[in-house]
Design a protein around this motif. Structure first.
Motif, PDB file in Angstrom:
ATOM      1  N   THR A   1       1.122  20.042  51.070  1.00 18.84           N
ATOM      2  CA  THR A   1       0.694  20.745  52.293  1.00 18.84           C
ATOM      3  C   THR A   1       1.445  22.065  52.482  1.00 18.84           C
ATOM      4  OG1 THR A   1       0.217  18.627  53.348  1.00 18.84           O
ATOM      5  CG2 THR A   1       0.452  20.533  54.807  1.00 18.84           C
ATOM      6  N   VAL A   2       0.684  23.109  52.758  1.00 16.52           N
ATOM      7  CA  VAL A   2       1.241  24.401  53.172  1.00 16.52           C
ATOM      8  C   VAL A   2       0.417  24.856  54.379  1.00 16.52           C
ATOM      9  CG1 VAL A   2       2.023  25.006  50.841  1.00 16.52           C
ATOM     10  CG2 VAL A   2      -0.251  25.754  51.599  1.00 16.52           C
TER      11      VAL A   2
ATOM     12  N   PHE B   1      10.445  13.484  47.906  1.00 15.36           N
ATOM     13  CA  PHE B   1       9.234  14.016  47.273  1.00 15.36           C
ATOM     14  C   PHE B   1       8.173  14.414  48.305  1.00 15.36           C
ATOM     15  CE2 PHE B   1       5.156  14.019  45.194  1.00 15.36           C
ATOM     16  CZ  PHE B   1       5.428  14.758  44.052  1.00 15.36           C
ATOM     17  N   CYS B   2       8.036  13.608  49.326  1.00 17.00           N
ATOM     18  CA  CYS B   2       7.009  13.880  50.351  1.00 17.00           C
ATOM     19  C   CYS B   2       7.453  14.920  51.366  1.00 17.00           C
ATOM     20  CB  CYS B   2       6.685  12.588  51.105  1.00 17.00           C
ATOM     21  SG  CYS B   2       8.097  12.017  52.121  1.00 17.00           S
ATOM     22  N   THR B   3       8.765  15.222  51.384  1.00 13.82           N
ATOM     23  CA  THR B   3       9.344  15.944  52.522  1.00 13.82           C
ATOM     24  C   THR B   3       8.751  17.339  52.762  1.00 13.82           C
ATOM     25  OG1 THR B   3      11.378  14.690  52.209  1.00 13.82           O
ATOM     26  CG2 THR B   3      11.524  16.677  53.564  1.00 13.82           C
ATOM     27  N   PRO B   4       8.563  18.174  51.736  1.00  8.99           N
ATOM     28  CA  PRO B   4       8.013  19.497  52.031  1.00  8.99           C
ATOM     29  C   PRO B   4       6.652  19.422  52.722  1.00  8.99           C
ATOM     30  CG  PRO B   4       8.943  19.464  49.829  1.00  8.99           C
ATOM     31  CD  PRO B   4       8.921  18.041  50.302  1.00  8.99           C
ATOM     32  N   GLY B   5       5.837  18.492  52.302  1.00  9.35           N
ATOM     33  CA  GLY B   5       4.523  18.333  52.943  1.00  9.35           C
ATOM     34  C   GLY B   5       4.661  17.902  54.383  1.00  9.35           C
ATOM     35  N   PHE B   6       5.592  16.977  54.636  1.00 10.75           N
ATOM     36  CA  PHE B   6       5.829  16.565  56.023  1.00 10.75           C
ATOM     37  C   PHE B   6       6.349  17.745  56.848  1.00 10.75           C
ATOM     38  CE2 PHE B   6       5.567  12.067  54.828  1.00 10.75           C
ATOM     39  CZ  PHE B   6       4.976  11.540  55.971  1.00 10.75           C
ATOM     40  N   VAL B   7       7.298  18.482  56.306  1.00 11.51           N
ATOM     41  CA  VAL B   7       7.875  19.605  57.068  1.00 11.51           C
ATOM     42  C   VAL B   7       6.761  20.555  57.511  1.00 11.51           C
ATOM     43  CG1 VAL B   7       9.313  21.682  56.874  1.00 11.51           C
ATOM     44  CG2 VAL B   7      10.162  19.488  56.011  1.00 11.51           C
ATOM     45  N   MET B   8       5.869  20.880  56.591  1.00 13.96           N
ATOM     46  CA  MET B   8       4.828  21.854  56.927  1.00 13.96           C
ATOM     47  C   MET B   8       3.818  21.278  57.913  1.00 13.96           C
ATOM     48  SD  MET B   8       6.304  24.069  55.288  1.00 13.96           S
ATOM     49  CE  MET B   8       5.316  25.408  55.928  1.00 13.96           C
ATOM     50  N   ASN B   9       3.487  20.016  57.749  1.00 11.73           N
ATOM     51  CA  ASN B   9       2.499  19.443  58.672  1.00 11.73           C
ATOM     52  C   ASN B   9       3.117  19.175  60.044  1.00 11.73           C
ATOM     53  OD1 ASN B   9      -0.125  18.865  59.215  1.00 11.73           O
ATOM     54  ND2 ASN B   9      -0.112  16.823  58.314  1.00 11.73           N
ATOM     55  N   ILE B  10       4.402  18.847  60.088  1.00  9.94           N
ATOM     56  CA  ILE B  10       5.074  18.705  61.392  1.00  9.94           C
ATOM     57  C   ILE B  10       5.119  20.071  62.086  1.00  9.94           C
ATOM     58  CG2 ILE B  10       7.270  18.211  62.533  1.00  9.94           C
ATOM     59  CD1 ILE B  10       7.753  16.100  60.246  1.00  9.94           C
ATOM     60  N   LYS B  11       5.389  21.123  61.316  1.00  9.55           N
ATOM     61  CA  LYS B  11       5.385  22.463  61.930  1.00  9.55           C
ATOM     62  C   LYS B  11       4.016  22.771  62.521  1.00  9.55           C
ATOM     63  CE  LYS B  11       6.067  27.411  61.338  1.00  9.55           C
ATOM     64  NZ  LYS B  11       6.052  27.559  62.776  1.00  9.55           N
TER      65      LYS B  11
END
Ligand code: FES
Ligand code: FES
Length: 155
Positions: free
Chosen positions: A50-51, A102-112
């Motif tokens: 996710t971006v 591994f999932c964290t960047p996608g979570f960070v962007m979707n939480i933002k």
């Protein structure tokens, strides 16, 4: 045949010749060396890639980069500022919402994206918004705890 596109990535305009058949995830990782968006399923099911494109969260494995000429793209590499983690990243660390990562960047962007749209979500709203991001490690409770703590901080 290659196509020239311009992407504004994390505030920098990048001109790049791309194969029009390649995904946005391919271009970010393979051409621009931005490795934060992860390739999990490569089929739109896990959210690891996710971006944020023009303000909306997208699974970049499912998008053709050629369709996003001129787009504003935010990746996880653009979240920390001046050596300081973004509050979402900090909360995930502090609340134990990261294990293998591994999932964290996608979570960070979707939480933002969630908090930009709805700065005070209920827990149910946060869970529903993040339903497309899969995590094999944390059990989700700590991730949601992190979301709610950021929402509270911004109150
Ligand atoms: S790698 Fe894109 S959704 Fe899984
Ligand atoms: S922390 Fe390992 S997959 Fe989420």
């Amino acid at each position: 045949m290659k196509t020239l596109i311009t992407l504004n990535i994390n505030g920098d305009a990048r001109e790049i010749y791309i194969d029009a058949r390649r995904s946005l995830l391919d271009i970010l990782r393979d051409e621009l060396a931005l490795m934060g968006a992860h390739r999990g399923c490569d089929s739109g099911d896990c959210g690891a890639c996710t971006v944020i494109v023009n303000g909306q969260p997208v699974t970049s494995c499912m998008m053709l980069a050629a369709d996003w000429n001129g787009a504003e793209i935010l990746t996880v590499e653009g979240m920390a500022k001046d050596g300081q983690l973004h509050p979402i990243q900090r909360a995930l660390v502090e609340k134990g919402g990261i294990q293998c990562g591994f999932c964290t960047p996608g979570f960070v962007m979707n939480i933002k994206a969630l908090l930009d749209e709805n700065p005070k979500p209920t827990e149910a709203e946060a869970r529903a918004w993040l339903a497309g991001n899969l995590c094999r490690c944390t059990g989700y409770a700590k991730i949601i705890e992190a979301v709610m703590s950021v929402a509270e901080e911004s109150a």
